[in-house]
Structures are given as C-alpha cells and as structure tokens.
Design a protein around this motif. Structure first.
Motif, PDB file in Angstrom:
ATOM      1  N   CYS A  48      44.915  35.558  46.900  1.00 22.15           N
ATOM      2  CA  CYS A  48      43.481  35.674  46.586  1.00 22.15           C
ATOM      3  C   CYS A  48      42.987  34.430  45.849  1.00 22.15           C
ATOM      4  N   ARG A  49      43.780  33.926  44.917  1.00 23.96           N
ATOM      5  CA  ARG A  49      43.325  32.744  44.173  1.00 23.96           C
ATOM      6  C   ARG A  49      43.265  31.521  45.074  1.00 23.96           C
ATOM      7  N   PHE A  56      37.895  33.545  41.365  1.00 26.96           N
ATOM      8  CA  PHE A  56      39.061  34.154  40.726  1.00 26.96           C
ATOM      9  C   PHE A  56      39.171  33.695  39.269  1.00 26.96           C
ATOM     10  N   ASP A  57      38.974  32.388  39.056  1.00 28.73           N
ATOM     11  CA  ASP A  57      39.051  31.855  37.689  1.00 28.73           C
ATOM     12  C   ASP A  57      37.877  32.344  36.843  1.00 28.73           C
ATOM     13  N   ALA A  58      36.705  32.512  37.483  1.00 32.05           N
ATOM     14  CA  ALA A  58      35.548  33.051  36.737  1.00 32.05           C
ATOM     15  C   ALA A  58      35.865  34.458  36.244  1.00 32.05           C
ATOM     16  N   PHE A 133      28.491  44.996  38.783  1.00 34.80           N
ATOM     17  CA  PHE A 133      29.524  44.070  38.297  1.00 34.80           C
ATOM     18  C   PHE A 133      28.870  42.955  37.489  1.00 34.80           C
ATOM     19  N   LYS A 134      29.553  42.565  36.422  1.00 35.90           N
ATOM     20  CA  LYS A 134      28.989  41.583  35.483  1.00 35.90           C
ATOM     21  C   LYS A 134      28.727  40.225  36.140  1.00 35.90           C
ATOM     22  N   ALA A 140      31.046  36.000  42.690  1.00 39.26           N
ATOM     23  CA  ALA A 140      31.223  37.451  42.524  1.00 39.26           C
ATOM     24  C   ALA A 140      32.390  37.999  43.355  1.00 39.26           C
ATOM     25  N   GLY A 141      32.505  37.535  44.616  1.00 39.77           N
ATOM     26  CA  GLY A 141      33.561  38.062  45.489  1.00 39.77           C
ATOM     27  C   GLY A 141      34.949  37.786  44.926  1.00 39.77           C
ATOM     28  N   GLY A 142      35.189  36.527  44.553  1.00 37.76           N
ATOM     29  CA  GLY A 142      36.491  36.164  43.984  1.00 37.76           C
ATOM     30  C   GLY A 142      36.759  36.868  42.670  1.00 37.76           C
ATOM     31  N   ALA A 143      35.701  37.004  41.852  1.00 34.86           N
ATOM     32  CA  ALA A 143      35.869  37.674  40.558  1.00 34.86           C
ATOM     33  C   ALA A 143      36.216  39.151  40.748  1.00 34.86           C
ATOM     34  N   ARG A 144      35.578  39.766  41.725  1.00 28.18           N
ATOM     35  CA  ARG A 144      35.918  41.178  42.010  1.00 28.18           C
ATOM     36  C   ARG A 144      37.374  41.296  42.447  1.00 28.18           C
TER      37      ARG A 144
END
Lengths: 215, 99
Positions: A48-49, A56-58, A133-134, A140-144
């Motif tokens: 995923c990363r 992802f890092d966010a 979601f925050k 947003a997608g990677g953070a989720r």
C-alpha cells in the motif's frame, strides 16, 4: 521392573530434557507460523505504501507518537522482567519468579490501557477508515489504507497481548501453587518465548506505524 | 544466575539505546522513498531479543531450525510479494476523444 521417571515426564519422552526440548521446539514452530501471519501485514504495509506513499505517510503523521514510543519501552522492559523471572526460576527462587510475573502482567496491562486510550483518541479524531474521515483531498485514499492497516495490526497485536497477559498470570498461579521446581519449569520457558515474540512484533510495528510517515 | 541477570540488564540498556537512536534518526527530514530504512534498527532489536531474552542459541537444534525457517519463508513471502510493485512499469494513459 519399571524405570523411575521424573514426576513431570510423560511416558512418550525418554527423559525430562527430551520433553522440555520438544515443548520449546514446538513453541518455536508455532512462532515461525506467527512470523508468516504477521508477515502478511508487513506485505500489506509495503504494497500500500509503495502505491500511495504521500497518502500513506499523511495517515502515519496522525498517529499518537508518544503512546507508541512509551509502549515500545514498556514492552522491552516487560521482556527483561520476565526473562529475569526465568533466571530466578532456574536458581529455584519461585517467589521472585511470581513477583516478576506480576510486574510483567502489570506492564502488559498498562500497555493495553494506553492502547485503548490511543484508539479512543484515534476514533474521536475521525481516523477510522470507514465513514467520515479526517484527511480529505488527494491523500485521503492512501491515508484510509494506512488507517485500515493500523487498526488491523494493532488489534491483532493487542489480542496477542491479552493472551500473553493471561498466560503469564497462569504461570504466576502455577508457580505459587508449587507446580514448578528448579528441575522442571518448561511452561515458564515456553510462555517467555511467546511473550518476547509479542514484544518483537511491536518492535517491528512501531517504526512502520509511527516513524516512517513522519519527517 | 548472576551472569544471566547481568546479560539481561545489559541487553535492556542496549535495546533502550537502539530504540532511542531509532526515534532520534526519524526526526530529521528524510526523503519518503528512503524512510523505510528506519525499520532497520527494529530488525536489529528483534534479533537481539531473539538471541537474548528468547535464548535462541541455547535452544535445541530443531528449534533453531524452526526459527531460521520462519525467517527464510518470511523473506520468500516479502520478496515474491514485492516483485510485482517493484518491477511493474506504469504507462501513462492517454484519452482519445472520439474513439
């Protein structure tokens, strides 16, 4: 004429050492399967990363760093305490073993309480990957995905911790009842292997959850 | 017994130092692509815990074999899983109007 065997040695083993070695080897085999179990999680993180590094890092930057770091030091200390208990057991000092088990359980419980508190913070900040979601926008997608990984990984680890605390408590109760002596304490060793493995899992999860996304 | 306690304590201090180092090196800005290297101290700590608190070197030969097999299959698992993302070429998609 029947051969005299140690009271704890089961009939299928040649002697107590054979039985102990078999139990220790069995636990290592189980832990090898656990390595592959948690390996799947690491694959998910890497995959995923790789595709969504910014998002992802966010997501990783929203984790509660101080709790993760404190928990790392707590678990390392708990492995030290339990290992010291095993050393006391080898010298026949059961009272010290029980004390070490109680301290280990206390540290493990503190870890879990901090983890529950951290989840409470995460949920109150809308960091659960489903629903509102925050983090919004392109990340947003990677953070989720990160927070999906986070919850799966930390819940699985916490389940292992709960089992570990129970096992250490069982060792303490058995030791207090006089079930072990300096000639037979295999369960103490086997539970120690499990506890240290759970520690190792957190040692590996700590940087991938809390550190890599920062900086 | 005293030697074992001294070893345990020494290992605790070493692990604390590596953990602090890991935390410290994560603070300065590092390019995102190279940040996974921050997991390297964790790998060292995991090996130290296995050798120290789990007494892997004192374990029966078959237990050491199981531990090595776990690491071996983990390497296979991670290596094979990452061959796709690390070798895939991404081509830009062009939109052709009217086709």
């Amino acid at each position: 004429m029947s051969e005299e065997v140690a009271p704890h040695t089961h009939f299928q083993y040649a002697d107590a050492t054979h039985q102990s070695d078999t139990a220790v080897a069995g636990m290592w085999l189980f832990l090898a399967s656990e390595v592959l179990f948690f390996g799947g999680l690491i694959i998910a993180w890497m995959f995923c990363r790789h595709w969504q590094p910014a998002g992802f890092d966010a997501g990783g930057r929203e984790t509660v760093l101080w709790i993760g770091t404190l928990n790392l030091f707590l678990l390392i200390t708990s492995s030290f305490v339990y290992s010291s208990g095993l050393a006391f057991m080898e010298a026949g000092n059961i009272r010290r073993l029980v004390q070490c088990c109680v301290v280990t359980m206390a540290i493990g419980t503190l870890f879990l309480l901090l983890k529950f508190y951290e989840w409470h913070i995460d949920l109150s900040e809308n960091l659960f990957p489903a629903g509102p979601f925050k983090i919004t926008g392109t990340d947003a997608g990677g953070a989720r995905m990160f927070w999906s990984f986070y919850f799966v990984a930390t819940v699985l680890h916490a389940l292992h911790m709960i089992i570990g605390v129970g096992l250490v408590g069982w060792v303490a109760v058995q030791a207090r009842r006089g079930a072990f002596d300096d000639g037979w304490y295999t369960p103490v060793e086997v539970v120690g292997l499990y506890w240290s493995f759970v520690d190792i899992v957190w040692i590996v999860l700590y940087p991938v959850i809390y550190l890599v996304g920062r900086g | 017994m005293r030697k074992r306690h001294r070893l345990n304590l020494l290992l605790l201090l070493v692990l604390f130092c590596i953990a602090a180092l890991e935390f410290g090196v994560s603070l300065p800005p590092v390019p995102a692509a190279t940040r996974p290297i921050l997991a390297l101290p964790a790998a060292i700590m995991a090996v130290l815990v296995a050798l120290g608190y789990m007494r892997l070197l004192d374990a029966p030969a078959i237990a050491r074999g199981f531990a090595m097999a776990g690491i071996f299959w983990l390497a296979i698992l991670l290596g094979l899983a990452m061959t796709d993302p690390l070798t895939r070429t991404i081509y830009a998609v062009t939109r052709q109007i009217g086709s």
